[in-house]
Design a protein around this motif. Structure first.
Motif, PDB file in Angstrom:
ATOM      1  N   ALA A  84      59.002 -28.928 -16.801  1.00  0.00           N
ATOM      2  CA  ALA A  84      60.409 -29.319 -16.861  1.00  0.00           C
ATOM      3  C   ALA A  84      61.343 -28.150 -16.593  1.00  0.00           C
ATOM      4  O   ALA A  84      62.382 -28.318 -15.973  1.00  0.00           O
ATOM      5  CB  ALA A  84      60.712 -29.939 -18.222  1.00  0.00           C
ATOM      6  N   ASP A  85      60.975 -26.957 -17.066  1.00  0.00           N
ATOM      7  CA  ASP A  85      61.871 -25.812 -16.955  1.00  0.00           C
ATOM      8  C   ASP A  85      61.498 -24.954 -15.761  1.00  0.00           C
ATOM      9  O   ASP A  85      60.930 -23.863 -15.883  1.00  0.00           O
ATOM     10  CB  ASP A  85      61.826 -24.989 -18.243  1.00  0.00           C
ATOM     11  CG  ASP A  85      62.413 -25.744 -19.417  1.00  0.00           C
ATOM     12  OD1 ASP A  85      63.318 -26.568 -19.192  1.00  0.00           O
ATOM     13  OD2 ASP A  85      61.960 -25.516 -20.543  1.00  0.00           O
ATOM     14  N   GLN A  86      61.823 -25.448 -14.581  1.00  0.00           N
ATOM     15  CA  GLN A  86      61.568 -24.692 -13.366  1.00  0.00           C
ATOM     16  C   GLN A  86      62.563 -25.118 -12.297  1.00  0.00           C
ATOM     17  O   GLN A  86      63.207 -26.166 -12.381  1.00  0.00           O
ATOM     18  CB  GLN A  86      60.148 -24.906 -12.857  1.00  0.00           C
ATOM     19  CG  GLN A  86      59.879 -26.309 -12.328  1.00  0.00           C
ATOM     20  CD  GLN A  86      58.534 -26.389 -11.628  1.00  0.00           C
ATOM     21  OE1 GLN A  86      57.821 -25.400 -11.481  1.00  0.00           O
ATOM     22  NE2 GLN A  86      58.180 -27.575 -11.192  1.00  0.00           N
ATOM     23  N   VAL A  87      62.693 -24.260 -11.296  1.00  0.00           N
ATOM     24  CA  VAL A  87      63.537 -24.561 -10.146  1.00  0.00           C
ATOM     25  C   VAL A  87      62.748 -24.196  -8.888  1.00  0.00           C
ATOM     26  O   VAL A  87      62.182 -23.107  -8.798  1.00  0.00           O
ATOM     27  CB  VAL A  87      64.850 -23.756 -10.167  1.00  0.00           C
ATOM     28  CG1 VAL A  87      65.722 -24.132  -8.962  1.00  0.00           C
ATOM     29  CG2 VAL A  87      65.612 -23.982 -11.459  1.00  0.00           C
ATOM     30  N   ASN A  88      62.719 -25.111  -7.926  1.00  0.00           N
ATOM     31  CA  ASN A  88      62.040 -24.888  -6.655  1.00  0.00           C
ATOM     32  C   ASN A  88      63.079 -24.583  -5.582  1.00  0.00           C
ATOM     33  O   ASN A  88      64.049 -25.330  -5.413  1.00  0.00           O
ATOM     34  CB  ASN A  88      61.229 -26.114  -6.258  1.00  0.00           C
ATOM     35  CG  ASN A  88      60.184 -26.452  -7.303  1.00  0.00           C
ATOM     36  OD1 ASN A  88      59.488 -25.576  -7.794  1.00  0.00           O
ATOM     37  ND2 ASN A  88      60.089 -27.722  -7.651  1.00  0.00           N
ATOM     38  N   ILE A  89      62.869 -23.492  -4.852  1.00  0.00           N
ATOM     39  CA  ILE A  89      63.886 -22.976  -3.931  1.00  0.00           C
ATOM     40  C   ILE A  89      63.299 -22.826  -2.535  1.00  0.00           C
ATOM     41  O   ILE A  89      62.230 -22.247  -2.361  1.00  0.00           O
ATOM     42  CB  ILE A  89      64.402 -21.602  -4.401  1.00  0.00           C
ATOM     43  CG1 ILE A  89      64.965 -21.697  -5.826  1.00  0.00           C
ATOM     44  CG2 ILE A  89      65.453 -21.057  -3.441  1.00  0.00           C
ATOM     45  CD1 ILE A  89      65.118 -20.346  -6.503  1.00  0.00           C
ATOM     46  N   TYR A  90      64.012 -23.356  -1.546  1.00  0.00           N
ATOM     47  CA  TYR A  90      63.757 -23.016  -0.152  1.00  0.00           C
ATOM     48  C   TYR A  90      64.780 -21.940   0.218  1.00  0.00           C
ATOM     49  O   TYR A  90      65.987 -22.143   0.064  1.00  0.00           O
ATOM     50  CB  TYR A  90      63.937 -24.221   0.763  1.00  0.00           C
ATOM     51  CG  TYR A  90      62.811 -25.232   0.740  1.00  0.00           C
ATOM     52  CD1 TYR A  90      61.679 -25.060  -0.066  1.00  0.00           C
ATOM     53  CD2 TYR A  90      62.871 -26.374   1.544  1.00  0.00           C
ATOM     54  CE1 TYR A  90      60.656 -25.987  -0.080  1.00  0.00           C
ATOM     55  CE2 TYR A  90      61.853 -27.308   1.538  1.00  0.00           C
ATOM     56  CZ  TYR A  90      60.747 -27.123   0.729  1.00  0.00           C
ATOM     57  OH  TYR A  90      59.736 -28.049   0.718  1.00  0.00           O
ATOM     58  N   SER A  91      64.308 -20.810   0.715  1.00  0.00           N
ATOM     59  CA  SER A  91      65.206 -19.669   0.907  1.00  0.00           C
ATOM     60  C   SER A  91      65.118 -19.103   2.320  1.00  0.00           C
ATOM     61  O   SER A  91      64.029 -18.839   2.828  1.00  0.00           O
ATOM     62  CB  SER A  91      64.864 -18.561  -0.092  1.00  0.00           C
ATOM     63  OG  SER A  91      65.640 -17.402   0.152  1.00  0.00           O
ATOM     64  N   HIS A  92      66.292 -18.926   2.957  1.00  0.00           N
ATOM     65  CA  HIS A  92      66.380 -18.150   4.188  1.00  0.00           C
ATOM     66  C   HIS A  92      66.361 -16.659   3.876  1.00  0.00           C
ATOM     67  O   HIS A  92      66.082 -15.840   4.757  1.00  0.00           O
ATOM     68  CB  HIS A  92      67.694 -18.452   4.920  1.00  0.00           C
ATOM     69  CG  HIS A  92      67.702 -19.755   5.652  1.00  0.00           C
ATOM     70  ND1 HIS A  92      68.780 -20.603   5.634  1.00  0.00           N
ATOM     71  CD2 HIS A  92      66.777 -20.355   6.436  1.00  0.00           C
ATOM     72  CE1 HIS A  92      68.524 -21.670   6.373  1.00  0.00           C
ATOM     73  NE2 HIS A  92      67.320 -21.546   6.867  1.00  0.00           N
ATOM     74  N   ARG A  93      66.695 -16.321   2.637  1.00  0.00           N
ATOM     75  CA  ARG A  93      66.809 -14.921   2.263  1.00  0.00           C
ATOM     76  C   ARG A  93      65.423 -14.326   2.006  1.00  0.00           C
ATOM     77  O   ARG A  93      64.545 -14.978   1.442  1.00  0.00           O
ATOM     78  CB  ARG A  93      67.676 -14.755   1.012  1.00  0.00           C
ATOM     79  CG  ARG A  93      69.041 -15.380   1.114  1.00  0.00           C
ATOM     80  CD  ARG A  93      70.077 -14.557   0.390  1.00  0.00           C
ATOM     81  NE  ARG A  93      70.295 -13.258   1.032  1.00  0.00           N
ATOM     82  CZ  ARG A  93      71.049 -12.301   0.521  1.00  0.00           C
ATOM     83  NH1 ARG A  93      71.642 -12.483  -0.647  1.00  0.00           N
ATOM     84  NH2 ARG A  93      71.209 -11.163   1.145  1.00  0.00           N
ATOM     85  N   GLN A  94      65.251 -13.073   2.409  1.00  0.00           N
ATOM     86  CA  GLN A  94      63.975 -12.401   2.187  1.00  0.00           C
ATOM     87  C   GLN A  94      63.659 -12.352   0.693  1.00  0.00           C
ATOM     88  O   GLN A  94      64.554 -12.073  -0.127  1.00  0.00           O
ATOM     89  CB  GLN A  94      64.028 -10.979   2.742  1.00  0.00           C
ATOM     90  CG  GLN A  94      64.163 -10.904   4.252  1.00  0.00           C
ATOM     91  CD  GLN A  94      62.887 -11.263   4.984  1.00  0.00           C
ATOM     92  OE1 GLN A  94      61.816 -11.359   4.383  1.00  0.00           O
ATOM     93  NE2 GLN A  94      62.991 -11.482   6.279  1.00  0.00           N
ATOM     94  N   PRO A  95      62.411 -12.622   0.298  1.00  0.00           N
ATOM     95  CA  PRO A  95      62.056 -12.666  -1.121  1.00  0.00           C
ATOM     96  C   PRO A  95      62.446 -11.411  -1.898  1.00  0.00           C
ATOM     97  O   PRO A  95      62.893 -11.500  -3.041  1.00  0.00           O
ATOM     98  CB  PRO A  95      60.540 -12.854  -1.094  1.00  0.00           C
ATOM     99  CG  PRO A  95      60.273 -13.589   0.185  1.00  0.00           C
ATOM    100  CD  PRO A  95      61.265 -13.019   1.170  1.00  0.00           C
ATOM    101  N   GLU A  96      62.306 -10.236  -1.259  1.00  0.00           N
ATOM    102  CA  GLU A  96      62.601  -9.002  -1.992  1.00  0.00           C
ATOM    103  C   GLU A  96      64.089  -8.876  -2.328  1.00  0.00           C
ATOM    104  O   GLU A  96      64.451  -8.151  -3.256  1.00  0.00           O
ATOM    105  CB  GLU A  96      62.133  -7.774  -1.202  1.00  0.00           C
ATOM    106  CG  GLU A  96      62.836  -7.545   0.115  1.00  0.00           C
ATOM    107  CD  GLU A  96      62.133  -8.211   1.286  1.00  0.00           C
ATOM    108  OE1 GLU A  96      62.391  -7.806   2.434  1.00  0.00           O
ATOM    109  OE2 GLU A  96      61.323  -9.137   1.057  1.00  0.00           O
ATOM    110  N   LEU A  97      64.953  -9.581  -1.596  1.00  0.00           N
ATOM    111  CA  LEU A  97      66.384  -9.511  -1.857  1.00  0.00           C
ATOM    112  C   LEU A  97      66.802 -10.358  -3.045  1.00  0.00           C
ATOM    113  O   LEU A  97      67.790 -10.052  -3.719  1.00  0.00           O
ATOM    114  CB  LEU A  97      67.173  -9.940  -0.618  1.00  0.00           C
ATOM    115  CG  LEU A  97      67.074  -9.045   0.612  1.00  0.00           C
ATOM    116  CD1 LEU A  97      67.905  -9.620   1.749  1.00  0.00           C
ATOM    117  CD2 LEU A  97      67.518  -7.625   0.297  1.00  0.00           C
ATOM    118  N   ILE A  98      66.065 -11.433  -3.299  1.00  0.00           N
ATOM    119  CA  ILE A  98      66.459 -12.338  -4.385  1.00  0.00           C
ATOM    120  C   ILE A  98      65.567 -12.225  -5.615  1.00  0.00           C
ATOM    121  O   ILE A  98      65.921 -12.718  -6.685  1.00  0.00           O
ATOM    122  CB  ILE A  98      66.502 -13.806  -3.906  1.00  0.00           C
ATOM    123  CG1 ILE A  98      65.119 -14.267  -3.426  1.00  0.00           C
ATOM    124  CG2 ILE A  98      67.547 -13.990  -2.830  1.00  0.00           C
ATOM    125  CD1 ILE A  98      65.069 -15.755  -3.118  1.00  0.00           C
TER     126      ILE A  98
END
Length: 335
Positions: free
Chosen positions: A21-35
């Motif tokens: 229940a306590d999660q968020v799924n993200i599709y990201s254009h941003r490089q993983p190391e930046l976020i």
């Protein structure tokens, strides 16, 4: 625990998502190391985990294909044009949230609540400290002047950042002027466009060109890395302006997907990304400009001096994307 998942893995995992229940799924254009620093801090504060799939291309198409079955709650994008593409694809739902409205200026969020800007960055000129005098470059328009022939480096003309800059040129001057300007810049190139913004800084330091276009935060990243600092120290940031405006700004942004299986947790993350803490991390770790009033820029960014941001509508700039892309393709900018 953080999971950096492939698109396929994240999609296959969607059937099991309700168990967490306590999660968020993200599709990201941003490089993983930046976020990652931001998401780590969010999880530490809230206990909500985040699952990230890095999607370089085709995010809107992916979300359309997945439809209501998509596991994605949020999308993180690197510029206004990609935000508009996702909104136009009909895969985003509007958000009405007093926290977001209070933290993010009206000019940096969609009037209908479809997207919210999280940071801004300027697309500026990298200049050789040895070969370009301070104040020698004052406008974007000047980059098409033949005096710069053989002296400019740039990444692909069809890169989102350059298309956005050309879109802003269209908004300021019209398509005919923008095409002539792009042809002039192409004629001034020292070499075929290639690499990313960091590569343009390296090319200037190596003497392959004297000036380049790039985003401010890439310089910040190189100056903060002991391995690349000596190279970056050979290059200066100059803030050109449009002749009837200011320095070109773009945004990174967030939007809530229409499917959003973890909507409540996703909204908490959206709010948190606009908070003082998150905006401070953006400023200190990524050297981007915070959007929340009162959060200072990093000391490094401050050292580059003040500048006048352009005031044209980012929505108008995004709307000019098709025309800008057509120009770059018609003039075969990269060849």
């Amino acid at each position: 625990m953080r999971l950096h998942l492939s698109l396929a893995a994240l999609t296959l995992a969607s059937a099991a998502l309700p168990a967490f229940a306590d999660q968020v799924n993200i599709y990201s254009h941003r490089q993983p190391e930046l976020i990652q620093p931001l998401l780590d801090a969010f999880t530490a504060e809230t206990g909500i985990t985040t699952n990230v799939a890095f999607v370089d291309k085709g995010m809107a198409e992916r979300l359309v294909a997945e439809g209501a079955r998509s596991p994605a709650d949020l999308v993180l994008t690197v510029d206004i044009a990609r935000l508009k593409q996702i909104v136009d694809a009909g895969v985003i739902q509007p958000v009405t949230d007093p926290v977001l409205d209070a933290n993010i200026p009206e000019t940096l969020r969609d009037k209908d609540g479809m997207w919210f800007g999280l940071t801004t960055r300027a697309r500026i000129v990298y200049a050789s400290k040895d070969r370009i005098k301070p104040g020698e470059i004052t406008t974007y328009e000047d980059l098409a002047d033949p005096k710069w022939k053989g002296r400019i480096c740039i990444r692909s003309g069809t890169n989102d950042y350059n298309i956005a800059l050309l879109g802003a040129m269209i908004v300021h001057h019209g398509e005919d002027y923008a095409k002539t300007w792009a042809e002039g810049v192409k004629a001034n190139l020292a070499k075929k466009p290639n690499g990313g913004d960091r590569d343009q800084i390296k090319a200037i330091a190596a003497g392959e060109c004297d000036i380049a276009l790039g985003n401010t935060y890439y310089m910040g990243q190189m100056l903060s890395d002991p391995e690349t600092k000596p190279t970056a120290d050979m290059v200066r940031i100059d803030f050109p302006v449009f002749e009837n405006g200011g320095s070109h700004l773009n945004i990174s942004g967030v939007a809530l997907t229409k499917s959003a299986p973890n909507k409540e947790a996703a909204l908490k993350l959206m709010e948190w990304l606009s908070s003082d803490e998150a905006q401070r991390i953006y400023a200190e770790k990524n050297h981007e400009f915070p959007v929340k009033d009162g959060v200072p820029r990093s000391e490094l960014v401050k050292s580059w001096g003040e500048f006048t941001p352009d005031t044209v509508s980012l929505t108008d700039v995004a709307a000019a994307r098709p025309a800008a892309l057509k120009i770059m393709e018609e003039i075969d900018f990269d060849n």
